[in-house]
Design a protein around this motif. Structure first.
Motif, PDB file in Angstrom:
ATOM      1  N   PRO A 156      23.298  24.106  92.545  1.00  0.00           N
ATOM      2  CA  PRO A 156      23.997  23.542  93.713  1.00  0.00           C
ATOM      3  C   PRO A 156      24.586  24.581  94.645  1.00  0.00           C
ATOM      4  O   PRO A 156      24.924  24.274  95.795  1.00  0.00           O
ATOM      5  N   THR A 157      24.729  25.810  94.188  1.00  0.00           N
ATOM      6  CA  THR A 157      25.342  26.854  95.022  1.00  0.00           C
ATOM      7  C   THR A 157      24.300  27.762  95.669  1.00  0.00           C
ATOM      8  O   THR A 157      24.423  28.105  96.850  1.00  0.00           O
ATOM      9  N   THR A 158      23.302  28.164  94.934  1.00  0.00           N
ATOM     10  CA  THR A 158      22.306  29.103  95.461  1.00  0.00           C
ATOM     11  C   THR A 158      20.910  28.501  95.576  1.00  0.00           C
ATOM     12  O   THR A 158      20.016  29.157  96.102  1.00  0.00           O
ATOM     13  N   LEU A 164      18.696  22.494 101.550  1.00  0.00           N
ATOM     14  CA  LEU A 164      17.769  21.757 102.413  1.00  0.00           C
ATOM     15  C   LEU A 164      18.294  20.356 102.699  1.00  0.00           C
ATOM     16  O   LEU A 164      18.248  19.883 103.846  1.00  0.00           O
ATOM     17  N   LEU A 165      18.798  19.692 101.679  1.00  0.00           N
ATOM     18  CA  LEU A 165      19.338  18.351 101.881  1.00  0.00           C
ATOM     19  C   LEU A 165      20.575  18.376 102.780  1.00  0.00           C
ATOM     20  O   LEU A 165      20.758  17.485 103.627  1.00  0.00           O
ATOM     21  N   ASP A 173      27.876  17.243 100.582  1.00  0.00           N
ATOM     22  CA  ASP A 173      28.315  18.224  99.596  1.00  0.00           C
ATOM     23  C   ASP A 173      27.119  18.721  98.797  1.00  0.00           C
ATOM     24  O   ASP A 173      26.070  18.066  98.752  1.00  0.00           O
ATOM     25  N   PRO A 174      27.252  19.884  98.157  1.00  0.00           N
ATOM     26  CA  PRO A 174      26.155  20.371  97.306  1.00  0.00           C
ATOM     27  C   PRO A 174      25.795  19.360  96.224  1.00  0.00           C
ATOM     28  O   PRO A 174      26.663  18.705  95.648  1.00  0.00           O
ATOM     29  N   GLY A 179      23.966  17.534  86.871  1.00  0.00           N
ATOM     30  CA  GLY A 179      25.361  17.261  86.565  1.00  0.00           C
ATOM     31  C   GLY A 179      25.620  15.965  85.854  1.00  0.00           C
ATOM     32  O   GLY A 179      26.659  15.810  85.211  1.00  0.00           O
ATOM     33  N   THR A 180      24.727  14.987  85.935  1.00  0.00           N
ATOM     34  CA  THR A 180      24.909  13.703  85.274  1.00  0.00           C
ATOM     35  C   THR A 180      23.733  13.451  84.332  1.00  0.00           C
ATOM     36  O   THR A 180      22.650  14.027  84.517  1.00  0.00           O
ATOM     37  N   PRO A 181      23.904  12.586  83.329  1.00  0.00           N
ATOM     38  CA  PRO A 181      22.781  12.323  82.414  1.00  0.00           C
ATOM     39  C   PRO A 181      21.533  11.791  83.117  1.00  0.00           C
ATOM     40  O   PRO A 181      20.413  12.233  82.814  1.00  0.00           O
TER      41      PRO A 181
END
Length: 320
Positions: A156-158, A164-165, A173-174, A179-181
């Protein structure tokens, strides 16, 4: 004076008697020499299987029945404690459920896309060879390398995907793809489909090209449409290739390890722990080779039963 003609029978008998008697065969029979030759050809493969499969399998079986810490060695038998510890652990049944879910999702999506790609490049047209190569190219990359590549893309950072999104204005936000199942599962499925779709496309493409064109022509003459031809001609004649693809896909998905080990490490909150990851944790994190071996035996037995059921179902389908 009358000269008596020589007796032909006597002459023939004397010539046969003058011939040397055939020498008795002293060497081994031909069937025995062929057997020895065949054993010589099979010996390297048999030795390889014995050293790298049979002996390790016996060792794993011994470990599964013993108290065998990784750093202390065999402490003696404790059967069936290892098996009860495995099945009674807090992560065993969640890992089984997640592995089955992942296998079902990957099998449906991967084989469906592979069949679609095979149908698209079935006919020889300009550019078909290029697209076949492009579709198959990700299969040449190792799974661990592909997982590292997607781990960088999912960052999410690099990572470029989140940027792009954000640049397109689709998110503010990134995005945490892992991050989620649910997002971790879908992101891993996307990686596996990208990696193996070309491989299974090649298997199905070979099966499609073995179908005679006369069968399609006869179906068109009878007035069948594309959908009817696909259901009544393509799928039945493609069954052997589909069966092989299904067997490989299900077995590979049940033994999934690399992609989850690199991408999620079993997270978040142990929601993406597979059965093979559980074996790794028992052996190299909890340092207990006994329970890891017991879980390996359980997985092996499950795979054997599943493959036998698949072969039996396919055989019944062919007979009907």
């Amino acid at each position: 004076m009358q000269v008596k003609a020589p007796d032909r029978a006597a002459t023939a008998h004397r010539s046969e008697a003058a011939r040397p008697a055939p020498r008795p065969r002293t060497g081994p029979p031909r069937w025995r020499s062929r057997t020895v030759q065949g054993l010589g050809y099979a010996a390297p493969t048999a030795l390889f299987v014995a050293v790298f499969f049979v002996l390790p399998l016996f060792l794993v079986g011994q470990m599964s029945l013993s108290d065998w810490p990784l750093l202390a060695g065999d402490r003696g038998g404790n059967a069936p404690e290892n098996y009860t510890d495995v099945t009674g652990g807090p992560l065993f049944w969640p890992a089984v459920r997640f592995t089955l879910l992942y296998t079902a999702v990957v099998t449906v999506v991967l084989l469906g896309l592979a069949l679609l790609l095979a149908l698209l490049v079935q006919e020889a047209r300009p550019g078909t060879g290029f697209f076949r190569t492009v579709y198959f190219l990700p299969g040449a990359l190792g799974l661990a390398s592909a997982s590292l590549l997607f781990w960088g893309m999912y960052s999410p950072t690099t990572g470029p995907l989140s940027r792009l999104l954000e640049g397109l204005g689709l998110v503010d936000d990134p995005v945490s793809f892992l991050g989620t199942p649910a997002s971790a599962l879908l992101s891993t499925v996307f990686l596996v489909v990208w990696k193996f779709a070309g491989f299974y496309m090649l298997i199905l493409l070979v099966g499609l090209q073995r179908i005679p064109h006369e069968v399609y022509e006869a179906a068109r003459i009878d007035g069948a449409g594309r959908g009817q031809i696909f259901r009544a001609v393509t799928l039945p004649l493609l069954r052997p290739s589909l069966a092989l693809s299904l067997l490989l896909c299900v077995t590979g998905s049940l033994l999934a390890f690399d992609q989850f080990f690199v991408l999620t490490k079993g997270g978040p909150d142990n929601s993406t722990v597979t059965v093979v990851q559980l074996i790794y944790r028992e052996a190299f994190q909890r340092l207990n080779l006994g329970t890891a071996a017991a879980l390996s035996i359980v997985v092996l037995a499950a795979l054997l039963l599943l493959n036998a059921a698949q072969f039996r179902g396919l055989r019944r389908t062919d007979e009907s």
